[in-house]
Design a protein around this motif. Structure first.
Motif, short mmCIF file in Angstrom:
data_model
loop_
_atom_site.label_atom_id
_atom_site.label_comp_id
_atom_site.label_asym_id
_atom_site.label_seq_id
_atom_site.Cartn_x
_atom_site.Cartn_y
_atom_site.Cartn_z
N HIS A 52 27.58 40.82 14.16
CA HIS A 52 27.98 39.48 14.57
C HIS A 52 28.27 39.41 16.06
O HIS A 52 29.06 40.20 16.59
CB HIS A 52 29.22 39.03 13.79
CG HIS A 52 28.93 38.74 12.34
ND1 HIS A 52 28.54 37.50 11.90
CD2 HIS A 52 28.95 39.55 11.25
CE1 HIS A 52 28.36 37.54 10.59
NE2 HIS A 52 28.59 38.78 10.17
N TYR A 53 27.62 38.46 16.73
CA TYR A 53 27.83 38.22 18.15
C TYR A 53 28.15 36.73 18.37
O TYR A 53 27.70 35.87 17.61
CB TYR A 53 26.56 38.52 18.95
CG TYR A 53 26.17 39.97 19.00
CD1 TYR A 53 26.47 40.76 20.11
CD2 TYR A 53 25.46 40.57 17.96
CE1 TYR A 53 26.08 42.10 20.17
CE2 TYR A 53 25.08 41.90 18.01
CZ TYR A 53 25.39 42.66 19.12
OH TYR A 53 25.01 43.98 19.18
N VAL A 54 28.93 36.47 19.41
CA VAL A 54 29.22 35.09 19.80
C VAL A 54 28.97 34.97 21.31
O VAL A 54 29.55 35.72 22.10
CB VAL A 54 30.67 34.67 19.50
CG1 VAL A 54 30.93 33.25 20.01
CG2 VAL A 54 30.96 34.75 18.02
N LEU A 55 28.10 34.04 21.67
CA LEU A 55 27.88 33.73 23.08
C LEU A 55 28.67 32.47 23.41
O LEU A 55 28.52 31.45 22.75
CB LEU A 55 26.39 33.48 23.36
CG LEU A 55 26.06 33.03 24.80
CD1 LEU A 55 26.34 34.16 25.80
CD2 LEU A 55 24.61 32.58 24.91
N ARG A 56 29.55 32.58 24.40
CA ARG A 56 30.32 31.42 24.87
C ARG A 56 29.81 31.02 26.25
O ARG A 56 29.78 31.83 27.16
CB ARG A 56 31.81 31.76 24.96
CG ARG A 56 32.65 30.64 25.57
CD ARG A 56 34.06 31.10 25.91
NE ARG A 56 34.08 32.26 26.79
CZ ARG A 56 33.84 32.21 28.10
NH1 ARG A 56 33.55 31.06 28.70
NH2 ARG A 56 33.89 33.33 28.82
N ILE A 57 29.41 29.77 26.38
CA ILE A 57 28.96 29.25 27.67
C ILE A 57 29.78 28.00 27.99
O ILE A 57 29.86 27.08 27.17
CB ILE A 57 27.47 28.87 27.67
CG1 ILE A 57 26.61 30.01 27.15
CG2 ILE A 57 27.03 28.47 29.08
CD1 ILE A 57 25.13 29.66 27.01
N THR A 58 30.39 27.98 29.15
CA THR A 58 31.11 26.79 29.61
C THR A 58 30.17 25.99 30.51
O THR A 58 29.68 26.50 31.52
CB THR A 58 32.38 27.16 30.39
OG1 THR A 58 33.18 28.04 29.59
CG2 THR A 58 33.18 25.91 30.74
N TRP A 59 29.93 24.74 30.11
CA TRP A 59 29.06 23.84 30.88
C TRP A 59 29.89 22.78 31.57
O TRP A 59 30.98 22.43 31.10
CB TRP A 59 28.04 23.15 29.95
CG TRP A 59 27.15 24.09 29.20
CD1 TRP A 59 27.26 24.45 27.91
CD2 TRP A 59 26.00 24.77 29.72
NE1 TRP A 59 26.26 25.34 27.56
CE2 TRP A 59 25.46 25.56 28.66
CE3 TRP A 59 25.38 24.81 30.97
CZ2 TRP A 59 24.34 26.35 28.83
CZ3 TRP A 59 24.26 25.61 31.13
CH2 TRP A 59 23.75 26.37 30.07
N THR A 60 29.39 22.26 32.67
CA THR A 60 30.11 21.20 33.37
C THR A 60 30.25 19.97 32.49
O THR A 60 31.22 19.22 32.60
CB THR A 60 29.40 20.83 34.68
OG1 THR A 60 27.99 20.64 34.42
CG2 THR A 60 29.56 21.94 35.72
N SER A 61 29.30 19.74 31.60
CA SER A 61 29.40 18.70 30.57
C SER A 61 28.26 18.92 29.58
O SER A 61 27.30 19.65 29.87
CB SER A 61 29.28 17.30 31.18
OG SER A 61 27.96 17.05 31.63
N THR A 62 28.38 18.30 28.41
CA THR A 62 27.30 18.40 27.42
C THR A 62 26.02 17.80 27.98
O THR A 62 24.92 18.34 27.80
CB THR A 62 27.70 17.68 26.12
OG1 THR A 62 28.90 18.25 25.62
CG2 THR A 62 26.60 17.80 25.08
#
Length: 258
Positions: A52-62
C-alpha cells in the motif's frame, strides 16, 4: 493567502513491482517539481503492508490541477512515467482543509514558545503605547479603540498557533484585511511598524533566540506588506479565508543538547 487543495492517490502495488514503481515515481517527481500548480508532494509506503502506497500532492487549487497541470506537457510526461501503474490505483480524490487543524507537542508552537496569551497581551500593550507616541504612526492610529490592542493580541496568538480566539470573536483573514482598506499605508509607516514591534518584543520579554525572532519577524514583514497592498487604491479584497498559521519555517526551535 489561499486554501490549497490536497490530492491523495492510493495504490496497491504487487510486491514484485515495488522497485519499478518507486523508480517510476522518482522520475515522475521531476515533472511535479516543475509544475507551478504544485505546492509539494510526498509518496509514502505503509509500514503494516508494503503493497500500500499513498501519494499526497498539494495543489494551488483543484482548478489549477485539473485545468492547468493536466492540460500541460508536464502532465503528459508525468503519465508517461507512471502510466503502467494506473491500474493499481484504489482512490484518487481532492480534499480541502477544514477548520480542524493544529500541531502536536513534538515541536512547540510559536505561541507556546513565546509564553502564550499573556506574552502577546504584554506585547501589544507595549507596542501600542509606542505607536501612539510615534510621529510617523500616531496619525494612522488616531482614535484607536480601547479594545484594539486586545484584538491584535488575539490575532497574533492565533497566527502563531494559539487558540482561535480572533476567528471566534472577530472573523477570519478577510476581517483583518478590511481594517486596512483605503488607509493608504506608506512604506515608511510599514517599516516603522515593524521596527516598533521588534522593540516592543524586547521590552515585553518575548524570546530572543534567533529561531523564534526570525519567524516572528518573517510574519511581521509578510503581514505588513500585505497591509500596504490592501490599503492601496487598486486593492481587491480577498475572499473570506481563515486566519493564517505561522510556524518555525527554515529553523526549528533550538534546544541545547538536541
Amino acid at each position: 493567502m489561499t486554501a490549497h487543495t490536497v490530492e491523495y492517490i492510493r495504490y496497491l502495488i504487487p510486491e514484485e513491482q515495488s522497485a519499478l514503481f518507486l523508480a517510476a515515481y522518482s522520475r515522475a517527481a521531476s515533472h511535479l517539481a516543475a509544475a507551478p500548480q504544485c505546492v509539494d508532494y510526498e509518496l509514502a509506503r505503509s509500514e503494516e503492508d508494503f503493497q500500500h502506497y499513498v501519494l499526497r500532492i498539494t495543489w494551488t487549487s483543484t482548478e489549477d490541477h485539473v485545468e492547468g497541470f493536466r492540460e500541460s506537457e508536464l502532465f503528459t510526461d508525468f503519465v508517461a512515467e507512471i502510466g503502467p501503474f494506473t491500474g493499481f490505483v484504489e482512490e484518487t480524490r481532492h480534499y480541502k482543509p477544514t477548520t480542524v487543524r493544529g500541531t502536536g507537542a513534538a515541536v512547540p508552537t510559536l505561541f507556546a514558545w513565546a509564553g502564550g496569551t499573556e506574552a502577546f497581551a504584554r506585547l501589544t500593550e507595549v507596542f501600542y503605547d509606542k505607536v501612539l507616541k510615534d510621529d510617523v504612526l500616531a496619525p494612522v492610529f488616531e482614535g484607536l479603540a480601547a479594545e484594539h490592542a486586545a484584538h491584535v493580541a488575539s490575532w497574533f496568538g492565533e497566527v502563531f498557533g494559539g487558540p482561535p480566539v480572533y476567528s471566534e470573536t472577530q472573523g477570519g483573514h478577510g476581517h483583518m484585511v478590511a481594517k486596512h482598506l483605503g488607509k493608504g499605508i506608506t512604506e515608511v509607516q510599514r517599516r516603522r511598524w515593524v521596527n516598533l514591534l521588534q522593540d516592543a518584543a524586547d521590552e515585553a520579554g518575548l524570546p530572543s533566540d534567533a529561531e523564534f525572532r526570525s519567524a516572528f519577524l518573517a510574519y511581521a514583514e509578510w503581514g505588513t506588506r500585505l497591509a500596504v497592498y490592501f490599503s492601496g487604491p487598486d486593492a481587491t479584497p480577498p475572499a473570506e479565508q481563515p486566519v493564517p498559521q505561522w510556524s518555525w519555517g527554515s529553523a526549528p526551535p533550538y534546544r541545547a543538547g538536541a
